[in-house]
Every structure is written in C-alpha cells, then in structure tokens.
Design a protein around this motif. Structure first.
Motif, mmCIF file in Angstrom:
data_model
loop_
_atom_site.group_PDB
_atom_site.id
_atom_site.type_symbol
_atom_site.label_atom_id
_atom_site.label_comp_id
_atom_site.label_asym_id
_atom_site.label_seq_id
_atom_site.Cartn_x
_atom_site.Cartn_y
_atom_site.Cartn_z
ATOM 1 N N ARG A 1 0.596 6.993 0.175
ATOM 2 C CA ARG A 1 -0.129 5.822 0.678
ATOM 3 C C ARG A 1 -1.177 5.397 -0.344
ATOM 4 O O ARG A 1 -1.915 6.231 -0.865
ATOM 5 C CB ARG A 1 -0.815 6.150 2.003
ATOM 6 C CG ARG A 1 0.139 6.440 3.148
ATOM 7 C CD ARG A 1 -0.595 7.083 4.319
ATOM 8 N NE ARG A 1 0.283 7.295 5.448
ATOM 9 C CZ ARG A 1 0.392 6.482 6.499
ATOM 10 N NH1 ARG A 1 -0.376 5.399 6.564
ATOM 11 N NH2 ARG A 1 1.213 6.753 7.484
ATOM 12 N N THR A 2 -1.219 4.103 -0.601
ATOM 13 C CA THR A 2 -2.287 3.545 -1.414
ATOM 14 C C THR A 2 -3.052 2.552 -0.545
ATOM 15 O O THR A 2 -2.725 2.330 0.624
ATOM 16 C CB THR A 2 -1.725 2.861 -2.677
ATOM 17 O OG1 THR A 2 -0.825 1.814 -2.291
ATOM 18 C CG2 THR A 2 -0.970 3.869 -3.534
ATOM 19 N N GLN A 3 -4.050 1.920 -1.100
ATOM 20 C CA GLN A 3 -4.936 1.069 -0.309
ATOM 21 C C GLN A 3 -4.235 -0.209 0.145
ATOM 22 O O GLN A 3 -3.508 -0.839 -0.623
ATOM 23 C CB GLN A 3 -6.181 0.714 -1.122
ATOM 24 C CG GLN A 3 -7.240 -0.059 -0.335
ATOM 25 C CD GLN A 3 -8.504 -0.272 -1.149
ATOM 26 O OE1 GLN A 3 -8.549 0.089 -2.320
ATOM 27 N NE2 GLN A 3 -9.516 -0.850 -0.526
ATOM 28 N N GLY A 4 -4.452 -0.586 1.418
ATOM 29 C CA GLY A 4 -3.986 -1.857 1.941
ATOM 30 C C GLY A 4 -2.698 -1.773 2.733
ATOM 31 O O GLY A 4 -1.960 -0.786 2.664
ATOM 32 N N GLY B 1 0.825 -1.207 0.000
ATOM 33 C CA GLY B 1 0.000 0.000 0.000
ATOM 34 C C GLY B 1 0.858 1.255 0.000
ATOM 35 O O GLY B 1 0.526 2.250 0.640
#
Length: 585
Positions: free
Chosen positions: A359-362, A238
C-alpha cells in the motif's frame, strides 16, 4: 539399410538449417513428463542417441521433449524415419513453437531457439552383421563446477535460515525434495542436492555451489520468462505490486478499479487493482458485488474474515483470484484472471503479485471513469454475470413451490427465483414441458395460483403474466389475448391454443381467465419447419399441472366458478404470483 536412410536424413537437415526462420519451423514432440526432474533425465537419454533434442515447458505443468526445429517437410521425414527405426515413440507428432513456453533443455537455454548444426553423417555399415550390432550410448561429460566442495560448503554456510528454506523449496519444486521445509540441511536435503546435480550433469557431491544454486533458481524462474514481471507503482490507486507487463496492460480507471486488460502474451490474462475508501460494510458489499460479476465464476473458494476477503472463481476458460483488505479506512486489493490449463505459471504469477503487494499513499477518486458507458448489466466497467436462460414461473402454494417450464431447469448448475433465492427441482415431466421447483429457503408469496376447473368459453379473454424481457424489468408484465381453442393444432386434448403474441421470457408464466384464476401455463415456442404466426401460442392445460403437483404431494387451490375482476386487481394478483426463474451455468 535403415542406417543409410538415417545418414541421408541428417545430411538433409544439416543442409537446410541455414534456411530457417523461426515462424516457418516446427518440432517433433516425442514425449512429455509431469516433472522437470523426469523430463531432464529423459531428454539426456534421447540426446545420447539423437541430434537436436530440446525441452520446453507446456501449459498444464508438463514438460515436452522435442526434436528440431525443422522445416515442415524435413520434420515429416524425421518423424517417418525415426518411427520406422523405433528410435522415437510411435505416438510422436509435429508440434508448433506456439505450443511451448520456457525452454529447460539444453540446460542454460531459454526461449524457442534454432539449435546448433547437427553432427556430420557417420559412415554407414558395409555389411549386415555390423548393422545389427547394438549401439553404445554416449556417456555424458561431467560438467565442471564453479567452486570446489570446500568452497561450496563455505558459501553455503553464509546462507541464513530463510535462504536455506528457499533452497529447499526450489529443490522441492524441481521434484528432488519431498521433506519438511525447515532450513536444516540433513540427509534428505543432501540427497536431493546430489540428485539435482546428477540430473544436471554435475558430480553429485550433495553440496550445491554458488553457480549451481543460481542455475537452480534460473530453472525455477524460467517459467516466468517472457512475462516481463515488473514492479509497478500506481500512484492514483495507492498500490505497488509486480505485474506481468507482457501479459497485461493498463486500459482505464473505473472506480474502484484500475483495469489491466490482455496485452497479448497470455490469452485472456487480466488484472484489476482495487482501491477505495470505506469501512467493513463497504468491504462486505464489495465482497457481494464481486460474486455477481462474470470474472468471478460461481465455482471456487470463498473466504470473508474480519477485515479481508478472498474469492476464487473457476470457470471453463479461466480462473480468477480476488483478494482485498481494509486498513485505516482504505480498501485495497487486486484480481488476477488467467486462462485454465496454465496452472503453474498462474500460481507463480499470483505468488509474485501477493508477495510484492504494498500500500502506498492515497486511494482512487470515486468519480474516476464515471463518464464511461453505463448499463444495468455493467458494474465499474465489468460485466455482471448473466444467467444462461430465464423463464417465468408462478407460485402454487404458501411454501413457495413454483411451476415453470422444463427447459428452464435443463443443464443448470444453479437455479434461482427472482435472481437471489436458490431453488431445486422437486419434479418434472419433459413430455409435458413442466417442472416443479422448491426454494432452498422458506418464502412467503404475496399470492398463489388458484386453478380453474370449469371449462372456459372459446374466444374468452385471457392474460399471461411473465418476465417478457428476462428480468431487465423488476416486475412481470401482462399480455392480453383470447382463448382460440381447447386443443392443439393436431387435436391434442391437453393443450390450449391462444391468440396471443408472447415473448420467450413469458414462457412458464400463468395463463389467467377473466377472474384471475389459472387455466394453464404458457409453453415456449417450438422451432419447426413450419413457422407459425406471431400471435399463435400454446399453454399446458391446468389439469396436467395439477396431476403432476399431486404426484409430488402438492395440493394447489381450485375453483369451479368463472368470474370477472378489474384489470388493476388482475395486475396486482399476477405480480404477487409470478416469479423470474433463472438457469445458471
């Protein structure tokens, strides 16, 4: 005569240029300057009188001016002749391509390249008078800009305030601007632009054209040439960020880290991505754990502030930077490890990573990598920092004063008791092999030594308490033996010889009689030409220890009665008294 030699030299170099293969060539390094501005100026000075002048960035933020490339024999001839003519400094030397990073001169070049064929030899002088005439330095040609001044002013006017600030930062980096970064192009900024133009062969108008701004930016980015900076998206972590992919490559996941180990372009370069769920307690725990790892040396800045932390570790061979923050129940960050002596590139790479971090998902699955090797000195695939040396010691009063061996505290940047309490040296006696430590924070030992003043019987049973395995076990072990002699092998009165097979980690531990009172301190085994049997050990007599303690204002307990206690009680007493002493670099 010297000009005849020079002409012949240039002819030889010209004839051999076609034979060059980059890995077989060397350079003659003639000078190094701390700023790009100074280096460009000096390179142009040399180029007015010498062929094959080049310039490269080198580690440590310096800029080297070189001649070449040449075959090795030709380089030695160049070095010899130009030194004799005093056309290069006497401390010039032969250097290799591996010493250099990005090329900054001639302007517009990049990388280690073979230069153009040098000019044909000139006709040598025919009389001594001509030989002594001073040479006229060639005047460099003014480079033609891509825009007129009016066009440059219009293209400059289209820049927004942030872009103008960036331009000032570039001029500051290049060594031409030393005022405020405010985006206002006043007299100081104009003067710095003119200075840059002049240093790069342009007419100094004080207004940079579009092409000149691009060239300045290319000079700034040249330090990153060869690092292959790319925006990488790690879906399992993420995280999205720029990474130098010729310097590091992905190797494994080991929660909460993604490991990017050295790829070859930069020795010792490594990156860790950090990704896990948690709260502030988790973040603070990660902050503490990171500081136990070898990749975060003890020296460096530390900052823990609310929902984020930053750690810098400065070691002998590398510098690491770690940052992480908590947001919406997710902790994410990274560590950059870079070799020392390459500070400008490290700073630039770190800046690119910080600016691009997103930040990305997960988050990384906490079970990722759980099937990899597990060791007590390994955390998520990273080595836990280990002390340089461990010894045993023992408490001698209720304040936590400790007696140990002198070698346990030699050349230590930090000393700890039981791995977490820092201690300082109160006093020592190298001749006796003794050191006395005092804890930096108050301790309350479970048990303290009581010294035996009565003379023990020969062949009576004794025991040594120590951390035989250097702290791998949490508690000390007892090793039993007998008192073989009250003197050393050479008749030393202040040594006790023991029939006991001790281990290196036991040194510094207390030697007990049958009643649990202290007869002395176990000494480390000494290397000598004569190898002693494994069951021969020596202890420093308790009288010497008490004398050193008295000189330091410490008064330990004493007894003159020899008694006997159960082995279980001796084990309890020894466990509460014995301490692990660690010496850290």
């Amino acid at each position: 005569m010297l000009r005849l030699v020079t002409a012949a030299l240039i002819f030889v170099v010209m004839a051999t240029k076609s034979l060059f293969a980059q890995e077989d060539t060397v350079w003659v390094q003639i000078e190094a300057q701390p700023t790009l501005n100074q280096a460009l100026e000096r390179a142009r000075d040399y180029a007015a009188n010498l062929p094959d002048v080049g310039g490269f960035a080198v580690r440590g933020g310096w800029y080297a001016i070189v001649l070449g490339p040449y075959l090795r024999d030709d380089a030695e001839q160049v070095l010899r002749v130009y030194r004799a003519e005093r056309r290069i400094p006497r401390d010039s030397f032969i250097a290799y391509s591996s010493n250099f990073d990005a090329q900054f001169y001639p302007v517009g070049t990049a990388g280690v390249t073979v230069p153009a064929t040098p000019p044909a030899p000139t006709t040598p002088p025919t009389d001594n008078t001509a030989e002594t005439q001073p040479e006229q330095a060639a005047q460099p040609e003014i480079r033609q800009p891509d825009e007129t001044v009016a066009q440059a002013r219009r293209s400059e006017a289209a820049l927004n305030r942030d872009e103008k600030k960036d331009l000032q930062r570039l001029l500051q980096w290049a060594g031409f601007y030393n005022s405020a970064i405010d985006g206002a192009f006043g007299r100081g900024t104009r003067a710095s632009m003119a200075a840059w133009q002049e240093a790069n062969g342009y007419e100094p108008t004080g207004v940079l054209t579009t092409g000149q701004r691009t060239e300045l930016l290319a000079q700034y980015n040249a330090i990153l040439d060869g690092l292959d900076m790319q925006l990488l998206t790690e879906d399992r972590m993420g995280i999205q960020m720029q990474l130098p992919l010729s310097a590091v490559k992905f190797t494994k996941y080991e929660a909460p880290f993604a490991h990017f180990d050295t790829a070859g372009a930069v020795d010792r370069a490594r990156v860790l991505m950090i990704s896990q769920t948690g709260d502030r307690n988790t973040l603070y725990g990660l902050y503490d754990i990171m500081q136990t790892l070898e990749i975060v040396p003890l020296k460096g800045a530390r900052k823990l502030d609310g929902d984020s932390f930053m750690l810098t570790g400065e070691g002998r061979d590398f510098i690491s930077h770690t940052q992480a923050s908590l947001q919406d129940g997710e902790i994410k960050g990274f560590t950059l490890i870079w070799p020392t002596g390459d500070e400008e590139r490290r700073t630039r790479v770190l800046g690119e990573m910080q600016a691009s971090f997103a930040r990305t998902q997960g988050v990384l699955d906490p079970a990722a990598g759980s099937n990899l090797e597990q060791r007590v000195d390994l955390v998520s695939g990273l080595d836990v920092r280990q002390p340089k040396l461990t010894r045993s010691g023992f408490y001698v009063d209720g304040k936590g004063t400790v007696v140990t061996t002198a070698d346990a505290v030699a050349s230590c940047s930090r000393i700890t008791l039981d791995a977490d309490t820092q201690a300082t040296v109160l006093g020592s006696d190298a001749a006796l092999g003794l050191a006395v430590l005092t804890p930096e924070t108050a301790l309350a030992p479970a048990n303290v030594a009581r010294f035996q003043t009565a003379v023990p019987r020969l062949n009576s049973e004794i025991a040594v308490s120590g951390f035989s395995f250097g702290g791998v076990l949490d508690t000390p072990t007892l090793t039993y033996g007998t008192l073989a002699d009250l003197r050393g092998l050479q008749g030393e009165q202040n040594l006790d010889r023991l029939a006991l097979a001790a281990m290196p980690g036991d040194a510094g531990g207390p030697v007990f009689d049958t009643g649990g009172d202290v007869l002395g301190m176990l000494l480390p085994r000494q290397d000598s030409a004569q190898k002693l049997p494994e069951d021969v050990s020596f202890a420093r007599d308790g009288a010497d220890i008490q004398a050193l303690l008295a000189s330091l204002g410490v008064s330990p307990a004493q007894t003159g009665q020899i008694t006997a206690i159960d082995p279980e009680d001796l084990t309890i007493a020894a466990t509460g008294m014995t301490v692990l002493v660690s010496c850290w670099e």
